[in-house]
Design a protein around this motif. Structure first.
Motif, PDB file in Angstrom:
ATOM      1  N   VAL A 155       0.844  -1.199   0.000  1.00  0.00           N
ATOM      2  CA  VAL A 155       0.000   0.000   0.000  1.00  0.00           C
ATOM      3  C   VAL A 155       0.884   1.257   0.000  1.00  0.00           C
ATOM      4  N   LYS A 156       1.918   1.269   0.831  1.00  0.00           N
ATOM      5  CA  LYS A 156       2.825   2.414   0.873  1.00  0.00           C
ATOM      6  C   LYS A 156       3.492   2.635  -0.485  1.00  0.00           C
ATOM      7  N   LEU A 157       3.949   1.548  -1.090  1.00  0.00           N
ATOM      8  CA  LEU A 157       4.591   1.631  -2.396  1.00  0.00           C
ATOM      9  C   LEU A 157       3.608   2.147  -3.450  1.00  0.00           C
ATOM     10  N   GLY A 158       2.381   1.663  -3.422  1.00  0.00           N
ATOM     11  CA  GLY A 158       1.358   2.121  -4.372  1.00  0.00           C
ATOM     12  C   GLY A 158       1.049   3.598  -4.206  1.00  0.00           C
ATOM     13  N   VAL A 159       0.902   4.048  -2.961  1.00  0.00           N
ATOM     14  CA  VAL A 159       0.624   5.468  -2.708  1.00  0.00           C
ATOM     15  C   VAL A 159       1.790   6.323  -3.195  1.00  0.00           C
ATOM     16  N   ASN A 160       3.015   5.884  -2.917  1.00  0.00           N
ATOM     17  CA  ASN A 160       4.186   6.643  -3.374  1.00  0.00           C
ATOM     18  C   ASN A 160       4.272   6.682  -4.905  1.00  0.00           C
ATOM     19  N   LEU A 161       3.923   5.586  -5.564  1.00  0.00           N
ATOM     20  CA  LEU A 161       3.919   5.582  -7.024  1.00  0.00           C
ATOM     21  C   LEU A 161       2.864   6.536  -7.577  1.00  0.00           C
ATOM     22  N   ILE A 162       1.698   6.560  -6.972  1.00  0.00           N
ATOM     23  CA  ILE A 162       0.636   7.477  -7.414  1.00  0.00           C
ATOM     24  C   ILE A 162       1.067   8.928  -7.213  1.00  0.00           C
ATOM     25  N   LEU A 163       1.662   9.221  -6.067  1.00  0.00           N
ATOM     26  CA  LEU A 163       2.151  10.583  -5.813  1.00  0.00           C
ATOM     27  C   LEU A 163       3.247  10.966  -6.804  1.00  0.00           C
TER      28      LEU A 163
END
Length: 145
Positions: A43-51
């Motif tokens: 989830v953290k990795l996904g949020v960082n990729l979206i940002l």
């Protein structure tokens, strides 16, 4: 006086089986914790990729505006340079017009008046026939004297 004597106590040896053991985490709990950690990291990795994608998109949209603004700044700097040169020229001209030593020369330039101490020079035109005669005859200045 009677003295109080401590009662002797019997110390029992500590055996390995009687010690408290740290509670063991079951395999089920370990696998559950690992899954939760994996989900959290994902989830953290996904949020960082979206940002990161949003940031990249914003940069791509800002670049053309930055280029046009820098071109405008260059145009403005060129205008400022031309204006500064014109201002310097105008200052020189202003100081010349208000210089009391140059009043006479400025009056001659601006008007038809001539300084009385200056002698006028008048150029006369030669007639075409006189120029032809003068061209044919060699001029000997020694004869004129």
């Amino acid at each position: 006086m009677s003295a109080i004597r401590p009662v002797p106590q019997k110390i029992q040896p500590v055996s390995p089986s009687s010690r408290r053991r740290a509670p063991r985490i079951s395999q089920h709990r370990l696998s559950r914790n690992r899954r939760l950690l994996t989900v959290e990291t994902t989830v953290k990795l996904g949020v960082n990729l979206i940002l990161s994608a949003f940031s990249l998109s914003a940069l791509i949209q800002i670049l053309p505006q930055h280029r046009s603004a820098s071109e405008k700044v260059q145009d403005i700097r060129a205008e400022v340079k031309m204006t500064e040169e014109r201002v310097i020229k105008e200052k020189e001209e202003f100081s010349r017009y208000f210089d009391p030593q140059q009043t006479k020369s400025i009056m001659q330039e601006q008007g038809n008046r001539i300084d009385p101490s200056q002698k006028p020079i008048i150029f006369l035109e030669q007639r075409p026939t006189e120029t032809a005669e003068l061209a044919d005859e060699p001029t000997n200045y020694a004869d004129l004297e």
